[in-house]
Enzyme design. Structure first.
Site, PDB file in Angstrom:
ATOM      1  N   SER A 202      26.542 -15.346-108.058  1.00 56.85           N
ATOM      2  CA  SER A 202      26.152 -16.237-109.156  1.00 56.85           C
ATOM      3  C   SER A 202      26.991 -16.083-110.412  1.00 56.85           C
ATOM      4  CB  SER A 202      24.675 -16.024-109.487  1.00 56.85           C
ATOM      5  OG  SER A 202      24.431 -14.684-109.817  1.00 56.85           O
ATOM      6  N   HIS A 230      22.402 -19.881-104.390  1.00 56.65           N
ATOM      7  CA  HIS A 230      23.315 -20.894-104.932  1.00 56.65           C
ATOM      8  C   HIS A 230      24.050 -21.678-103.839  1.00 56.65           C
ATOM      9  CE1 HIS A 230      23.000 -19.764-109.202  1.00 56.65           C
ATOM     10  NE2 HIS A 230      22.748 -18.553-108.714  1.00 56.65           N
ATOM     11  N   LYS A 261      17.533 -24.032-107.515  1.00 57.50           N
ATOM     12  CA  LYS A 261      18.895 -24.519-107.726  1.00 57.50           C
ATOM     13  C   LYS A 261      19.030 -25.916-107.108  1.00 57.50           C
ATOM     14  CE  LYS A 261      19.622 -20.123-109.010  1.00 57.50           C
ATOM     15  NZ  LYS A 261      18.521 -19.167-109.141  1.00 57.50           N
TER      16      LYS A 261
HETATM   17  C1  LIG Z   1      21.488 -14.938-106.242  1.00 59.67           C
HETATM   18  C2  LIG Z   1      20.151 -15.176-106.885  1.00 59.67           C
HETATM   19  N1  LIG Z   1      19.040 -14.780-106.254  1.00 59.67           N
HETATM   20  C3  LIG Z   1      17.819 -14.978-106.793  1.00 59.67           C
HETATM   21  C4  LIG Z   1      17.664 -15.585-108.019  1.00 59.67           C
HETATM   22  C5  LIG Z   1      16.295 -15.775-108.602  1.00 59.67           C
HETATM   23  O1  LIG Z   1      15.903 -17.079-108.443  1.00 59.67           O
HETATM   24  P1  LIG Z   1      14.884 -17.851-109.393  1.00 59.67           P
HETATM   25  O2  LIG Z   1      15.615 -18.173-110.649  1.00 59.67           O
HETATM   26  O3  LIG Z   1      14.557 -19.050-108.596  1.00 59.67           O
HETATM   27  O4  LIG Z   1      13.720 -16.963-109.643  1.00 59.67           O
HETATM   28  C6  LIG Z   1      18.793 -16.027-108.696  1.00 59.67           C
HETATM   29  C7  LIG Z   1      18.647 -16.688-110.013  1.00 59.67           C
HETATM   30  O5  LIG Z   1      19.507 -17.170-110.642  1.00 59.67           O
HETATM   31  C8  LIG Z   1      20.074 -15.814-108.123  1.00 59.67           C
HETATM   32  O6  LIG Z   1      21.197 -16.204-108.751  1.00 59.67           O
END
Ligand SMILES: Cc1ncc(COP(=O)(O)O)c(C=O)c1O
Length: 418
Positions: A202, A230, A261
């Site tokens: 990310s 993502h 996302k």
């Molecule tokens: C790779 C990754 N996993 C999990 C999450 C957590 O997701 P959420 O924002 O839907 O709680 C994110 C959040 O940006 C993320 O980038």
């Protein structure tokens, strides 16, 4: 922001206060002195997430091109998705009002579980009311004290927190480095182990190098969990993620992704073998002891899945936009790091004051990007992170590029006076 730029959030984790209910004195002073910079966080979005919208920050309203939202396929305001959620709201009311194990799962939830399992060619699916909690819970659900979790060094905090919660040993291997993974696996022989990677990282926008990493995990007979937060609906010929992109379906033990996302909703899910998921349902506290997703959200997610998978048009537009933006951004001299995905870092170096001055200038000139500061990224790798979507027009992207060229390349930046 003067001397306070010498500090970061990393300096205030441990507290000098005697009382855990009092924040560290140093933090209070630092946050006050740099309040203009801190005001770049938590801007108010004035309306639905869209390519052009208004935001308000520190009392200042700006009409902006939004390159900050993970609305990759533009589904946040898709009429069919909104209509499906509205219809469920009328029929099912506002909340699930119970944990999934006891009283929270509706026929809508069960439908989404079935559809996701079928879409990803897996036997079963668990839904979570938060992506973070789902990622954390999935690891805490399968790992135990004495196990070893071997994570790519750039893995998201939700996985790291999940390992900590499980009290398994946390080991990192160098980002995307098969030799480093091999070493970590050799060093941990004898323990129960799990390798954890991400579809698209990310902060850097590059993908897990599955063709190099999976044979190493396989050689050691160790299972792999992938977080496709993502990459789900974005990568692969049908949107099944980086796993599909690399044809690695048979080599992945558990596939996790978020709904926040490309699905443009909220929550997350894990798919995998039925027997394992049956066990996990009773041992993931973030699942069994937390309210199920609101039915209206679930209805929106089901429609989002349908719209995103009935053809490839949104994905094709997203990839055309991504290629366009990356090419033009490189032409004007922006440093985009090493990725190739729709997540595009713009590297700005190590000057923290400049990062915040740039952020404020970008907002004022009409471009919404958020600062990405240490300790989220290395001290010399401060950056902005662009999220390209299928909803952006070429005019949106061109205008954004003009603003970026003017500020980051030509250095026309409003300096901090406060
Ligand atoms: C790779 C990754 N996993 C999990 C999450 C957590 O997701 P959420 O924002 O839907 O709680 C994110 C959040 O940006 C993320 O980038």
């Amino acid at each position: 922001m003067g001397r306070e730029a010498e500090h970061s959030l990393a300096d205030f984790y441990f507290s000098d206060s005697d009382d855990p209910l009092c924040p560290p004195e140093g933090f209070v002073q630092w946050a006050e002195a740099g309040s203009w910079a801190m005001s770049m966080y938590e801007p108010h979005m004035l309306g639905a997430v869209a390519p052009r919208m208004a935001i308000e920050r520190a009392g200042e309203r700006s009409d902006v091109i939004n390159l900050s939202s993970y609305n990759y396929l533009g589904l946040a305001t898709h009429p069919e998705v909104v209509e499906a959620a509205q219809e469920a709201l009328r029929t099912y009311g506002t909340g699930a009002c119970g944990s999934p194990l006891l009283s929270g799962l509706s026929d809508l939830h069960r439908g989404l579980e079935r559809e996701l399992a079928a879409f990803l060619g897996q036997e079963d699916c668990i839904l979570f009311n938060s992506g973070f909690a789902g990622g954390m819970g999935t690891l805490a659900g399968v790992l135990r004290k004495g196990d070893v979790a071997i994570l790519d060094a750039k893995t998201h905090l939700c996985s790291i927190d999940g390992v900590k919660l499980s009290r398994a040993k946390l080991v990192f291997f160098d980002h995307n480095d098969p030799d480093s993974l091999d070493q970590a696996l050799t060093d941990s022989e004898g323990a129960r182990r799990l390798v954890v990677v991400e579809g698209v990282y990310s902060m850097d926008g590059d993908t897990a190098d599955l063709p190099k990493l999976l044979p190493v995990a396989e050689k050691h007979g160790v299972g792999v969990l992938i977080d496709e937060a993502h990459s789900i609906l974005v990568y692969g010929a049908h949107g099944r993620g980086v796993v599909e992109h690399y044809g690695a379906e048979k080599s992945i033990g558990l596939q996790f992704a978020t709904f926040s996302k490309a699905f443009a909703g909220c929550g997350g899910f894990t798919v995998g073998p039925r027997a394992l998921l049956h066990y996990m349902r009773y041992y993931i506290n973030a699942y069994g002891f937390s309210c199920a997703l609101p039915p209206a959200v679930v209805a929106g997610l089901r429609k989002a899945l349908e719209v995103a998978t009935r053809d490839n048009s949104l994905r094709e537009t997203l990839w055309a936009n991504t290629r366009y933006f990356r090419e033009k951004a490189q032409q004007i001299g922006l440093d985009l790091g090493h990725g190739s995905s729709q997540v595009v870092p713009i590297m700005v170096g190590s000057d923290r004051r400049r990062l915040y001055e740039l952020t404020r200038t970008l907002h004022r000139r009409g471009l919404f990007l958020a600062p990405v500061d240490y300790p989220s990224v290395p001290e010399d790798g401060l950056r902005f992170r662009v999220a390209i979507t299928a909803a952006h027009t070429r005019a949106d992207l061109d205008r954004a590029l003009e603003i970026l060229e003017d500020t980051i390349i030509r250095g026309r930046v409003d300096e901090a006076a406060e």
